[in-house]
Design a protein around this motif. Structure first.
Motif, PDB file in Angstrom:
ATOM      1  N   TYR A 139       0.895  -1.558   0.001  1.00  0.00           N
ATOM      2  CA  TYR A 139      -0.202  -0.044  -0.361  1.00  0.00           C
ATOM      3  C   TYR A 139       1.048   1.136   0.154  1.00  0.00           C
ATOM      4  CZ  TYR A 139      -3.763  -2.595   1.388  1.00  0.00           C
ATOM      5  OH  TYR A 139      -4.568  -3.858   0.928  1.00  0.00           O
ATOM      6  N   LEU A 140       1.032   1.513  -0.917  1.00  0.00           N
ATOM      7  CA  LEU A 140       1.776   2.535  -1.120  1.00  0.00           C
ATOM      8  C   LEU A 140       1.478   4.391  -1.781  1.00  0.00           C
ATOM      9  CD1 LEU A 140       4.531   1.229  -3.838  1.00  0.00           C
ATOM     10  CD2 LEU A 140       4.435   1.653  -1.540  1.00  0.00           C
ATOM     11  N   PRO A 141       1.976   5.878  -1.027  1.00  0.00           N
ATOM     12  CA  PRO A 141       1.333   6.887  -1.871  1.00  0.00           C
ATOM     13  C   PRO A 141       1.462   6.940  -3.171  1.00  0.00           C
ATOM     14  CG  PRO A 141       2.721   7.019   0.878  1.00  0.00           C
ATOM     15  CD  PRO A 141       3.387   5.550  -0.136  1.00  0.00           C
ATOM     16  N   ARG A 142       0.790   7.660  -3.946  1.00  0.00           N
ATOM     17  CA  ARG A 142       0.883   7.435  -5.259  1.00  0.00           C
ATOM     18  C   ARG A 142       1.470   8.436  -5.549  1.00  0.00           C
ATOM     19  NH1 ARG A 142      -2.970   9.349  -9.270  1.00  0.00           N
ATOM     20  NH2 ARG A 142      -3.800  10.504  -8.163  1.00  0.00           N
ATOM     21  N   LEU A 143       2.343   8.260  -7.053  1.00  0.00           N
ATOM     22  CA  LEU A 143       3.330   9.146  -7.489  1.00  0.00           C
ATOM     23  C   LEU A 143       2.743   9.745  -8.771  1.00  0.00           C
ATOM     24  CD1 LEU A 143       5.792  10.536  -7.872  1.00  0.00           C
ATOM     25  CD2 LEU A 143       6.765   8.719  -9.161  1.00  0.00           C
ATOM     26  N   VAL A 144       1.797  11.143  -8.545  1.00  0.00           N
ATOM     27  CA  VAL A 144       0.716  11.648  -9.275  1.00  0.00           C
ATOM     28  C   VAL A 144       2.093  12.326 -10.367  1.00  0.00           C
ATOM     29  CG1 VAL A 144      -0.789  13.869  -9.759  1.00  0.00           C
ATOM     30  CG2 VAL A 144      -0.642  12.677  -8.035  1.00  0.00           C
ATOM     31  N   VAL A 155       8.232  17.043  -7.326  1.00  0.00           N
ATOM     32  CA  VAL A 155       7.215  15.688  -6.948  1.00  0.00           C
ATOM     33  C   VAL A 155       6.023  15.468  -5.732  1.00  0.00           C
ATOM     34  CG1 VAL A 155       7.876  13.662  -6.751  1.00  0.00           C
ATOM     35  CG2 VAL A 155       9.460  14.729  -7.625  1.00  0.00           C
ATOM     36  N   THR A 156       4.797  15.112  -7.444  1.00  0.00           N
ATOM     37  CA  THR A 156       3.081  15.752  -6.150  1.00  0.00           C
ATOM     38  C   THR A 156       2.910  14.542  -6.258  1.00  0.00           C
ATOM     39  OG1 THR A 156       3.183  17.916  -8.111  1.00  0.00           O
ATOM     40  CG2 THR A 156       0.740  16.679  -6.960  1.00  0.00           C
ATOM     41  N   VAL A 157       3.086  14.443  -4.794  1.00  0.00           N
ATOM     42  CA  VAL A 157       2.107  13.162  -4.664  1.00  0.00           C
ATOM     43  C   VAL A 157       0.682  13.087  -3.666  1.00  0.00           C
ATOM     44  CG1 VAL A 157       2.776  11.111  -2.111  1.00  0.00           C
ATOM     45  CG2 VAL A 157       4.627  12.535  -3.816  1.00  0.00           C
ATOM     46  N   LYS A 158      -0.145  11.657  -3.833  1.00  0.00           N
ATOM     47  CA  LYS A 158      -1.028  11.155  -2.991  1.00  0.00           C
ATOM     48  C   LYS A 158      -0.815  10.906  -2.380  1.00  0.00           C
ATOM     49  CE  LYS A 158      -5.968  10.382  -3.964  1.00  0.00           C
ATOM     50  NZ  LYS A 158      -5.949  10.046  -2.626  1.00  0.00           N
ATOM     51  N   MET A 159      -0.905  11.669  -0.871  1.00  0.00           N
ATOM     52  CA  MET A 159      -1.173  10.697  -0.063  1.00  0.00           C
ATOM     53  C   MET A 159      -1.914   9.430   0.549  1.00  0.00           C
ATOM     54  SD  MET A 159      -0.212  13.277   3.452  1.00  0.00           S
ATOM     55  CE  MET A 159      -1.492  13.926   3.261  1.00  0.00           C
ATOM     56  N   LEU A 160      -2.157   8.242   1.536  1.00  0.00           N
ATOM     57  CA  LEU A 160      -2.125   7.368   1.300  1.00  0.00           C
ATOM     58  C   LEU A 160      -4.061   7.605   2.514  1.00  0.00           C
ATOM     59  CD1 LEU A 160       0.228   4.452   2.463  1.00  0.00           C
ATOM     60  CD2 LEU A 160      -1.196   4.810   0.735  1.00  0.00           C
ATOM     61  N   ASN A 161      -4.500   7.040   2.724  1.00  0.00           N
ATOM     62  CA  ASN A 161      -6.046   7.537   3.698  1.00  0.00           C
ATOM     63  C   ASN A 161      -5.357   7.485   4.794  1.00  0.00           C
ATOM     64  OD1 ASN A 161      -7.631   7.742   1.216  1.00  0.00           O
ATOM     65  ND2 ASN A 161      -8.340   6.481   1.818  1.00  0.00           N
ATOM     66  N   GLY A 162      -5.599   8.577   6.044  1.00  0.00           N
ATOM     67  CA  GLY A 162      -5.130   8.528   7.249  1.00  0.00           C
ATOM     68  C   GLY A 162      -3.971   8.971   7.563  1.00  0.00           C
ATOM     69  N   GLY A 192      -4.864  15.969   0.981  1.00  0.00           N
ATOM     70  CA  GLY A 192      -4.462  15.099   0.253  1.00  0.00           C
ATOM     71  C   GLY A 192      -3.231  14.579  -0.609  1.00  0.00           C
ATOM     72  N   ARG A 193      -3.067  15.979  -1.270  1.00  0.00           N
ATOM     73  CA  ARG A 193      -1.780  15.786  -1.718  1.00  0.00           C
ATOM     74  C   ARG A 193      -0.774  16.969  -1.257  1.00  0.00           C
ATOM     75  NH1 ARG A 193      -3.509  14.817  -7.833  1.00  0.00           N
ATOM     76  NH2 ARG A 193      -4.620  13.416  -7.795  1.00  0.00           N
ATOM     77  N   LEU A 194       0.623  16.363  -1.760  1.00  0.00           N
ATOM     78  CA  LEU A 194       1.998  16.997  -1.040  1.00  0.00           C
ATOM     79  C   LEU A 194       2.698  17.300  -2.588  1.00  0.00           C
ATOM     80  CD1 LEU A 194       2.677  15.357   1.932  1.00  0.00           C
ATOM     81  CD2 LEU A 194       0.929  16.928   1.923  1.00  0.00           C
ATOM     82  N   VAL A 195       3.527  18.185  -2.416  1.00  0.00           N
ATOM     83  CA  VAL A 195       4.607  19.016  -3.141  1.00  0.00           C
ATOM     84  C   VAL A 195       6.068  18.564  -2.624  1.00  0.00           C
ATOM     85  CG1 VAL A 195       5.632  20.120  -5.001  1.00  0.00           C
ATOM     86  CG2 VAL A 195       3.138  19.915  -4.597  1.00  0.00           C
ATOM     87  N   LEU A 196       7.159  17.381  -3.101  1.00  0.00           N
ATOM     88  CA  LEU A 196       8.061  17.427  -2.741  1.00  0.00           C
ATOM     89  C   LEU A 196       8.761  18.821  -3.229  1.00  0.00           C
ATOM     90  CD1 LEU A 196       8.071  13.709  -2.117  1.00  0.00           C
ATOM     91  CD2 LEU A 196       7.168  15.541  -0.701  1.00  0.00           C
ATOM     92  N   THR A 197      10.044  19.160  -2.730  1.00  0.00           N
ATOM     93  CA  THR A 197      10.653  20.000  -3.166  1.00  0.00           C
ATOM     94  C   THR A 197      12.263  19.624  -3.644  1.00  0.00           C
ATOM     95  OG1 THR A 197       9.612  21.488  -3.033  1.00  0.00           O
ATOM     96  CG2 THR A 197      11.787  22.345  -4.432  1.00  0.00           C
ATOM     97  N   LEU A 198      12.721  18.763  -4.368  1.00  0.00           N
ATOM     98  CA  LEU A 198      14.058  18.083  -4.494  1.00  0.00           C
ATOM     99  C   LEU A 198      15.680  18.335  -4.990  1.00  0.00           C
ATOM    100  CD1 LEU A 198      12.797  14.482  -5.102  1.00  0.00           C
ATOM    101  CD2 LEU A 198      13.634  15.228  -2.527  1.00  0.00           C
ATOM    102  N   PRO A 199      15.872  19.125  -5.108  1.00  0.00           N
ATOM    103  CA  PRO A 199      17.423  19.884  -5.527  1.00  0.00           C
ATOM    104  C   PRO A 199      17.879  19.111  -6.265  1.00  0.00           C
ATOM    105  CG  PRO A 199      16.652  20.792  -3.015  1.00  0.00           C
ATOM    106  CD  PRO A 199      16.451  19.799  -2.990  1.00  0.00           C
ATOM    107  N   ARG A 200      17.978  19.492  -7.253  1.00  0.00           N
ATOM    108  CA  ARG A 200      19.702  19.018  -8.396  1.00  0.00           C
ATOM    109  C   ARG A 200      20.511  19.271  -7.921  1.00  0.00           C
ATOM    110  NH1 ARG A 200      15.208  19.232 -11.909  1.00  0.00           N
ATOM    111  NH2 ARG A 200      16.683  21.091 -12.869  1.00  0.00           N
TER     112      ARG A 200
END
Length: 479
Positions: A139-144, A155-162, A192-200
Motif C-alpha cells: 500500500y503505497l502513496p501515489r506518485l502523481v 514531485v506531486t504525491v497523493k498521500m494514503l488515507n489516514g 491529500g496532496r503534497l509537493v516534494l521539492t528535491l534540488p538537483r
C-alpha cells in the motif's frame, strides 16, 4: 443447502501433537481467461491514455517518425529525422528559455520520473515507513507527477488515507537520500496532496555581487539578492518588521546593507530615514555619513534614539488617528527604518538594568504600534533564545541564517519550520559557500523560502556614501 467449498474442512481439524501445526491450502478459484484478458486490456488502455495526457511532447516526438513512415515512406522519415534536430538546435540557440519551458524541462521530468522516482518509489516508501506491506500487498502513496525547474524536481504525491503532513516532514531526510537529493522540502498542494521539492544542484552556491542601486526612489520591497528558484529576492521593509538571526559570520550585514542600498534613492529624496543602532561600532559605522545625527553606538545613545523613534511614532499616531489607517511616505512624514545590529547586546547582555529595560520597552512599543504610522524595525542578533530576545514573535517577517543548533531554527521561524525544509543549521560555515544564505518565513506564508543576500563590500559602501552626499548637496543647493 449451501455447498461446501474445498478447504472449509480445515476449520474442523485439530492436531493432537503439540509441536505440529496444521498446514492446509486455501481453495483456489479459477478466473476465466476472457475476464483476465479484458482486465489486462483495460489497464493497458488506461496506461496509454494517461501517458499521452501526461507527456504529450515526448509521445509526439516518439510517434512522429512512425506516422511519417507509414504515411509518406521511409525517405521522408529520414529527411524529417535530419530536419528536426536542426530545428531544435536553432530553437535552443535563439530562444533557449522557451525551448526549455516547452521541451527541455518536460523531457527531463519524464526521464526523472521513469529512471529515478518510479524506479525507486516502492523501496523508498517501504523503508521510510510511508508505505505498508500487508499480507503480501504493498500500500503505497501515489506518485502523481514530476515537474522539473532549472534547479529542482517538484514531485506531486497523493498521500494514503489516514496519513498526515507530519508523517512526511519527519521523513524528509529519508526521502532526500532515497532519491539522491541533498535535501527535501514538503509543502501542501491541496487536501491529500503534497509537493516534494528535491534540488538537483545549489543555485546559491556562489556569492552574489551587490545589487545595483535603483534608479527610481521607492519604499516598496527592495531587491537585496536572489531566491533559490533564480528570481530576485525582494525584502519588504515598509509596513512590517524584520528579524534576522544568524551565527557569527553568517552574513547578517549583507541583509542590513543590501536593504539600505535599495532604499538609497528614497533616502536622497527625503522619503526614507534610516536610524542606525550600532552597539558593536563595527558594522554600521562604516557608512555613518548616511545616517547623520540618527546614529547611536553606546547603550545610552541607543536607548535615547529608540525613545526618540517612539516619540515620532506616537506623534504620528495622534495626527493620523481618525484620518488614515495606513502610512504613505512623504517628505513631511518619511518612512523611518530603525536598524539595530546585534540587538541582544542591548536587550540581554547590557549590564545596566535601567538602560536594558528602557531599550526593551522602546523596542516592544515600536514593534507593536509602529507599522501603521510608517516606523519599521530591522533587528539582527546571534542568539535567538527567548531569554535573549523575548519579543521575537512581534516581528512578522523572520530570516534564519546559519545557526548552531537545529532547535534554533524553530525558535526563529516558528514551530515546524525545520521539518518543512528550513535547514539553517546545515548551512556551510565557509564564507564563500554559506555567507548570506538563509531561510525566510513571511507573515503571509508558513513555508520557508531559501534565499541569498548580495554581498555589499567596503568599496560599495563608500560609493553609496558618495552618491548620498552628492544628492543631498544638490538638494540643498536647489533649496
Amino acid at each position: 443447502m449451501l455447498r461446501r467449498l474445498p478447504g472449509d474442512e480445515a476449520r474442523n481439524l485439530v492436531s493432537t501433537t503439540p509441536d505440529t501445526a496444521v498446514v492446509f491450502r486455501p481453495a483456489v478459484m479459477q478466473t476465466p481467461a476472457i475476464v483476465t484478458i479484458v482486465i489486462w486490456l483495460a489497464r493497458l488502455l488506461r496506461g496509454l491514455i494517461r501517458t499521452l495526457w501526461r507527456h504529450p511532447i515526448a509521445c509526439t516526438a516518439a510517434l512522429a517518425p512512425v506516422v511519417v513512415t507509414l504515411t509518406y515512406g521511409w525517405r521522408m522519415a529520414v529527411v524529417l529525422a535530419g530536419f528536426l534536430p536542426a530545428l531544435g538546435l536553432s530553437w535552443v540557440l535563439l530562444e533557449r528559455d522557451s525551448f526549455l519551458r516547452v521541451v527541455g524541462w518536460p523531457l527531463l521530468a519524464w526521464w526523472r520520473l521513469v529512471w529515478v522516482y518510479r524506479r525507486h518509489w516502492q523501496p523508498v516508501m517501504i523503508v521510510s515507513g510511508l508505505g505498508r506491506h500487508l499480507r503480501g500487498r504493498d500500500y503505497l502513496p501515489r506518485l502523481v507527477k514530476v515537474r522539473c525547474t532549472s534547479w529542482a524536481d517538484l514531485v506531486t504525491v497523493k498521500m494514503l488515507n489516514g496519513q498526515a503532513v507530519k508523517d512526511w516532514t519527519d521523513r524528509a531526510d529519508h526521502l532526500a537520500h532515497g532519491f539522491g537529493a541533498r535535501s527535501c522540502r514538503v509543502s501542501i498542494a491541496r487536501a491529500g496532496r503534497l509537493v516534494l521539492t528535491l534540488p538537483r544542484h545549489d543555485p546559491l552556491a556562489e556569492p552574489l555581487p551587490a545589487v545595483p542601486i535603483p534608479e527610481v526612489a521607492s519604499v516598496g520591497a527592495v531587491e537585496i539578492g536572489r531566491c533559490e528558484d533564480g528570481t530576485p529576492y525582494r525584502l519588504k521593509v515598509h509596513g512590517t518588521h524584520v528579524l534576522i538571526a544568524g551565527a557569527t559570520g553568517a552574513g547578517k550585514g549583507s541583509y542590513l546593507w543590501s536593504a539600505i542600498r535599495g532604499l538609497l534613492p528614497a533616502m536622497r529624496a527625503g522619503l526614507v530615514q534610516v536610524w542606525a543602532l550600532d552597539p558593536k561600532r563595527m558594522e554600521l559605522s562604516f557608512g555613518r555619513a548616511l545616517f547623520g545625527p540618527r546614529y547611536a553606538a553606546t547603550p545610552a545613545e541607543c536607548a535615547d534614539l529608540l525613545e526618540a523613534a517612539v516619540a515620532v511614532m506616537q506623534e504620528r499616531a495622534d495626527r493620523f488617528g481618525g484620518n488614515q489607517r495606513s502610512h504613505t511616505p512623504t517628505v513631511a512624514d518619511p518612512f523611518v527604518l530603525v536598524v539595530v545590529d546585534e540587538v541582544a547586546f542591548l536587550t540581554a547582555y547590557q549590564s545596566d538594568k535601567g538602560l536594558r529595560e528602557r531599550t526593551k520597552a522602546a523596542l516592544a512599543t515600536l514593534t507593536t504600534q509602529g507599522r501603521a504610522v510608517g516606523v519599521g524595525v530591522m533587528a539582527a542578533l546571534q542568539d535567538p533564545r527567548k531569554e535573549v530576545m523575548n519579543i521575537r514573535n512581534l516581528f512578522p517577517d523572520k530570516i534564519a541564517l546559519r545557526l548552531d543548533e537545529s532547535e534554533q531554527v524553530d525558535m526563529v521561524l516558528g514551530d515546524g519550520a525545520r521539518d518543512r525544509g528550513a535547514l539553517a543549521d546545515h548551512i556551510s560555515p565557509v564564507p564563500e559557500l554559506g555567507a548570506g544564505v538563509g531561510y525566510v518565513r513571511l507573515e503571509t506564508s508558513p513555508d520557508p523560502i531559501r534565499v541569498r543576500a548580495a554581498y555589499v563590500s567596503d568599496e560599495d559602501i563608500r560609493t553609496m556614501v558618495a552618491i548620498f552626499s552628492t544628492g543631498r548637496a544638490g538638494a540643498h543647493a536647489r533649496g
